[in-house]
Motif scaffolding. Structure first.
Motif, PDB file in Angstrom:
ATOM      1  N   ASN A  71      35.369  53.557  33.256  1.00  0.00           N
ATOM      2  CA  ASN A  71      36.065  52.760  32.244  1.00  0.00           C
ATOM      3  C   ASN A  71      36.130  51.306  32.690  1.00  0.00           C
ATOM      4  N   ALA A  72      36.399  50.459  31.732  1.00  0.00           N
ATOM      5  CA  ALA A  72      36.634  49.042  32.011  1.00  0.00           C
ATOM      6  C   ALA A  72      37.944  48.643  31.355  1.00  0.00           C
ATOM      7  N   TRP A  73      38.698  47.785  32.036  1.00  0.00           N
ATOM      8  CA  TRP A  73      39.940  47.281  31.480  1.00  0.00           C
ATOM      9  C   TRP A  73      39.966  45.769  31.671  1.00  0.00           C
ATOM     10  N   LYS A  74      41.086  45.156  31.366  1.00  0.00           N
ATOM     11  CA  LYS A  74      41.151  43.692  31.298  1.00  0.00           C
ATOM     12  C   LYS A  74      40.719  43.016  32.589  1.00  0.00           C
ATOM     13  N   TYR A  75      41.061  43.586  33.737  1.00  0.00           N
ATOM     14  CA  TYR A  75      40.813  42.906  35.010  1.00  0.00           C
ATOM     15  C   TYR A  75      39.840  43.644  35.930  1.00  0.00           C
ATOM     16  N   GLY A  76      39.094  44.583  35.401  1.00  0.00           N
ATOM     17  CA  GLY A  76      38.142  45.260  36.262  1.00  0.00           C
ATOM     18  C   GLY A  76      37.587  46.529  35.654  1.00  0.00           C
ATOM     19  N   LEU A 102      37.958  45.019  41.006  1.00  0.00           N
ATOM     20  CA  LEU A 102      38.790  44.005  40.368  1.00  0.00           C
ATOM     21  C   LEU A 102      37.980  42.721  40.204  1.00  0.00           C
ATOM     22  N   SER A 103      38.005  42.178  38.991  1.00  0.00           N
ATOM     23  CA  SER A 103      37.246  40.969  38.684  1.00  0.00           C
ATOM     24  C   SER A 103      37.950  39.733  39.235  1.00  0.00           C
ATOM     25  N   ILE A 104      37.291  39.033  40.147  1.00  0.00           N
ATOM     26  CA  ILE A 104      37.871  37.802  40.693  1.00  0.00           C
ATOM     27  C   ILE A 104      37.954  36.736  39.615  1.00  0.00           C
ATOM     28  N   GLY A 105      36.907  36.639  38.806  1.00  0.00           N
ATOM     29  CA  GLY A 105      36.881  35.628  37.748  1.00  0.00           C
ATOM     30  C   GLY A 105      37.966  35.834  36.719  1.00  0.00           C
ATOM     31  N   LYS A 106      38.167  37.083  36.276  1.00  0.00           N
ATOM     32  CA  LYS A 106      39.155  37.356  35.235  1.00  0.00           C
ATOM     33  C   LYS A 106      40.579  37.188  35.767  1.00  0.00           C
ATOM     34  N   ILE A 107      40.805  37.540  37.013  1.00  0.00           N
ATOM     35  CA  ILE A 107      42.143  37.408  37.591  1.00  0.00           C
ATOM     36  C   ILE A 107      42.498  35.936  37.818  1.00  0.00           C
ATOM     37  N   THR A 108      41.525  35.146  38.294  1.00  0.00           N
ATOM     38  CA  THR A 108      41.783  33.735  38.600  1.00  0.00           C
ATOM     39  C   THR A 108      41.581  32.820  37.403  1.00  0.00           C
ATOM     40  N   GLY A 109      40.890  33.324  36.370  1.00  0.00           N
ATOM     41  CA  GLY A 109      40.603  32.489  35.216  1.00  0.00           C
ATOM     42  C   GLY A 109      39.414  31.563  35.399  1.00  0.00           C
ATOM     43  N   HIS A 110      38.622  31.762  36.461  1.00  0.00           N
ATOM     44  CA  HIS A 110      37.445  30.936  36.714  1.00  0.00           C
ATOM     45  C   HIS A 110      36.176  31.688  36.347  1.00  0.00           C
TER      46      HIS A 110
END
Length: 255
Positions: A71-76, A102-110
């Motif tokens: 599965n995929a969710w908002k942050y990973g 965990l997505s570094i880009g989605k968590i940091t907004g970069h």
């Protein structure tokens, strides 16, 4: 062979009950609107010969029931599976992996995208078997490759607590759809490339699959697939000189 299959199926029904408990937290997550972007669960049955026990050197047939969930969710994203494997001598083994990222880009907004890279993630995997656990942690790359449904590359530090030190593991995985005439096909699979650790040596476990979308022929596309999975394991289990080449027949049912 029939006895082996019956034994594997019997064990498999117990495995399905375990799967329901394992996947329950993910189903609960989906109850919250927008929590899960997508998810897929499938059940596989594989059968093949020429499997080799690295400790005894004996060869024989093997059947496996596998439950996979992604599965995929908002942050990973999360991927997990477990295998219930049965040999022709009725030896049954259970093995599973849990791999959250965990997505570094989605968590940091970069925006961390680059040519052929969609995202960069913190990646981990827990490998679980009868009497052992291995821990992997590192970085993952979600790749942007034309025509692929997905292509990922994870680079780990690998730690087997029963071995001295630690090592590396590189794991690519992919799924590529294509058509041959009116037939829809999938080329998918993964490879684990691991360094030596303690008494274990460098090894490669590659499992590519070629599958035909059978469901398409009775107006249920992407629901049931049939084809083959080829297992190639160089230095199986990290045991030097034990190499396995095992084609398997495979049925995959998408829930």
């Amino acid at each position: 062979m029939k006895r082996s299959i019956r034994s594997a199926l019997s064990t498999g029904f117990k495995a399905l009950a375990l799967a329901a408990l394992t996947l329950a937290p993910f189903a609960a997550t989906e109850a919250h609107a927008g929590a899960t972007l997508w998810n897929e669960t499938n059940i596989q049955y594989l059968w093949g010969g020429q499997f080799k026990n690295p400790f005894t050197g004996t060869k024989g047939n093997q059947s496996t029931i596998t439950v996979e969930h992604a599965n995929a969710w908002k942050y990973g994203d999360t991927f997990l599976f477990f295998d219930v494997t049965n040999t022709e001598k009725d030896d049954t083994g259970i093995y599973g992996e849990l791999s959250p990222r965990l997505s570094i880009g989605k968590i940091t907004g970069h925006d961390l995208s680059a040519p052929f890279v969609k995202d960069v993630l913190v990646a981990g995997t827990l490998e679980m078997g009868q009497g052992f656990r291995n821990y992997l942690y590192g970085v993952g790359f979600s790749l942007n490759l034309p025509k692929f449904n997905f292509a990922d590359l994870n680079v780990y530090v690998r730690n087997d607590p029963k071995q001295s030190g630690s090592t590396y593991q590189v794991t690519p995985c992919w799924q590529l759809p294509f058509s041959v005439g009116k037939a829809d096909m999938l080329f998918e699979g993964f490879s684990d490339i691991a360094g030596g650790e303690g008494n274990l040596v460098f090894n490669i476990d590659a499992q590519p699959r070629l599958l035909l979308d059978l469901g398409k022929f009775w107006d249920a596309p992407k629901s049931i697939y049939f084809g083959t999975e080829f297992m190639y394991w160089h230095n199986k289990f990290g045991v030097s000189g034990v190499n396995e080449y095992a084609p398997q027949a495979m049925v995959k049912i998408v829930m």
